[in-house]
Enzyme design. Sequence first.
Site, short mmCIF file in Angstrom:
data_model
loop_
_atom_site.label_atom_id
_atom_site.label_comp_id
_atom_site.label_asym_id
_atom_site.label_seq_id
_atom_site.Cartn_x
_atom_site.Cartn_y
_atom_site.Cartn_z
N SER B 28 0.92 -2.61 0.19
CA SER B 28 0.34 -2.10 -1.04
C SER B 28 0.90 -0.63 -1.13
O SER B 28 0.98 0.20 -0.39
CB SER B 28 -1.12 -1.96 -1.08
OG SER B 28 -1.69 -1.19 -2.24
N ASN B 133 -9.24 -2.11 0.16
CA ASN B 133 -8.75 -0.94 0.74
C ASN B 133 -9.78 -0.07 1.06
O ASN B 133 -10.34 0.70 0.18
CB ASN B 133 -7.80 0.00 -0.26
CG ASN B 133 -7.04 0.92 0.30
OD1 ASN B 133 -7.23 1.28 1.33
ND2 ASN B 133 -5.87 1.51 -0.31
N CYS B 136 -7.46 4.33 2.84
CA CYS B 136 -6.53 5.18 2.13
C CYS B 136 -6.83 6.69 2.56
O CYS B 136 -8.05 7.25 2.60
CB CYS B 136 -6.53 5.21 0.74
SG CYS B 136 -5.09 6.43 0.13
N LYS B 171 -8.47 -4.02 4.53
CA LYS B 171 -7.57 -3.13 5.07
C LYS B 171 -8.02 -1.94 6.02
O LYS B 171 -8.72 -1.29 5.41
CB LYS B 171 -6.50 -2.66 4.04
CG LYS B 171 -5.54 -1.56 4.60
CD LYS B 171 -4.10 -2.16 3.77
CE LYS B 171 -2.92 -1.35 4.40
NZ LYS B 171 -2.01 -1.12 3.31
N GLY B 271 6.87 -1.87 4.40
CA GLY B 271 6.25 -0.76 3.53
C GLY B 271 7.40 0.00 3.24
O GLY B 271 8.23 -0.30 2.58
#
Lengths: 261, 309
Positions: B28, B133, B136, B171, B271
């Site tokens: 992502s 998510n 982060c 995640k 990524g």
Amino acid sequence: MTKPQYRQRSIVQREELSDSYFILWIWDEDMGAMCKPGQFYEIRALAVFEDAPTSVSIPRLFKPISIYDNQGGRIGFMIKRVGLGTNALSKLKAGDTLELIGPAGNGFPIFRDRKILLISGGAGYPPFWYLQKQLIGHNKVYWIHGGASQGDIFPCDEMWTEDGSIGRKGRACDDLEKTLKEREIDLIYSCGPFGLLKEASRISEIYDIEHYCSLEAYMACGIGVCHGCTVPIGSKENWDYLRVCKEGPVFSAKEIRWEIM
Amino acid sequence: MKHKQNATELLKTSLGVLKMKTPISVASGTFDLETLEFYDQNCLGAFVCKTITREPKKGNTPPRLYETEAGLINSIGLQNPGLDMFIKENLPRYRDVLAVPLIVSFSGSSIDEFCRMLEILEAQDGISGYEINISCPNVENEGIAFGTQADVVHKLVSRLKPITKRELCIKLSPNVTDIAQIAKAAEDGGATSLALINSLYGMAIDYETGMSRVKMGVGGYTGIGIKPVALALTYKTAQAVSIPIVAMGGIYDWKDALEFIWAGASAIALGTAHFVNPLAAPEVMMGLGEYILGKGLSIKDIRGACRFS
């Protein structure tokens, strides 16, 4: 607008300009037809990584390099050696391969019948070479360029060096107000170090002169995906972080929120 | 196990619900439709969009990037247009362009907000699954705030599970004491798969001036330098849970991808690799295809089969 594409192209010529500047020329008519002044390519040396021993073969990011010239597909990138990426590029010679992603960014708006000032500093010079070729003939153009020393100076109308080794001693914007008045400038393009762009923007705002800045930023993707290269753009009350690689690199000076950069 | 099938069959894999034509997904925030201009998207088994939040997010103060000796530090701060704009503008484009399953990555600032966002997304067509998510490192109130405590993860996932039958992929962050414990909590809560790892904490300073290279100081560290860490955490997690894992962290080529599959991943995501090699995804597919054909092994045969003697 053309979407950035990925290409590998051979370098057809390498030109040495000074201790720290060189030009890499490639040939691609399709690419030549797509790009315009102020746009850039993300470029990288392909050969260096293939030939390198394992210990130094960690792949590096592409570097955003503006288009210096485009002669119907003979595209030049004028590059200054600054770090690992541009040093790798500086080792390339004719016949080596470049990886390219582009053309990227919005480019300069082009006008006619204007009294134009180009003001550049250091590595801000290259995109103006391509730009002035499209402006001259339809506009009055005056180009001021400054740098640290003689090796940073290239053809223009007015040269400045910080050490006084060539041209006038000082910085490119030192006499800007006088030039604006004397030459009745009604349009400014600027490209170069942050300090120069900020000062030129302060002055253009005072005199209410239309002004476009081409900004530089650290980039990862170069195509608008990662949001790593953003700058604050908009009014004082309502601004957003826009991407130098996609909505830029050229922004109207009065929309750049210098006070929070 | 020897197979006589073609590479297309051997490359197939699946998450809890989602069938993937190849084991290649994208991390992502590193990949979008712009990247798909470079090649045929069918090398991908899934497409994960940049994480969205309920309200628009401006993102962190620049500079946001610094390239280290080995990998990248980022401090983007989940800049995104917010859920409503995503549904209005981004989602229709994804529906038009994507031929591979879309996984929507999102983050919230409370369990209720996560649930509300999921309910809104459930009403939309063209979504095959979700990446939740909770990891982060670059925002304060979303993301990692939810991903570091097993009981919070369990509570969040248990609340989300009844809302959707689509892929529910959690995640995970590497910035925890015991990733296996968090992974187990997500599995027990009803996650159908796990994605790991999100960025490590990372920092860089200009040695001469003392200036932090990114404005926020500590950012997220990704790319080639984090591969051994990501591989170890993938292995540990795979030992602890039975749900499929999408592994990521410094995967640059097909050999890296294979290591993660040996360690227990059902799929991998690229990524930072996209930034150093725009053709990373098709090249990984070619390399994996040649390897499995040569060995006569499928992805499923290789998964979790790493050896110690």
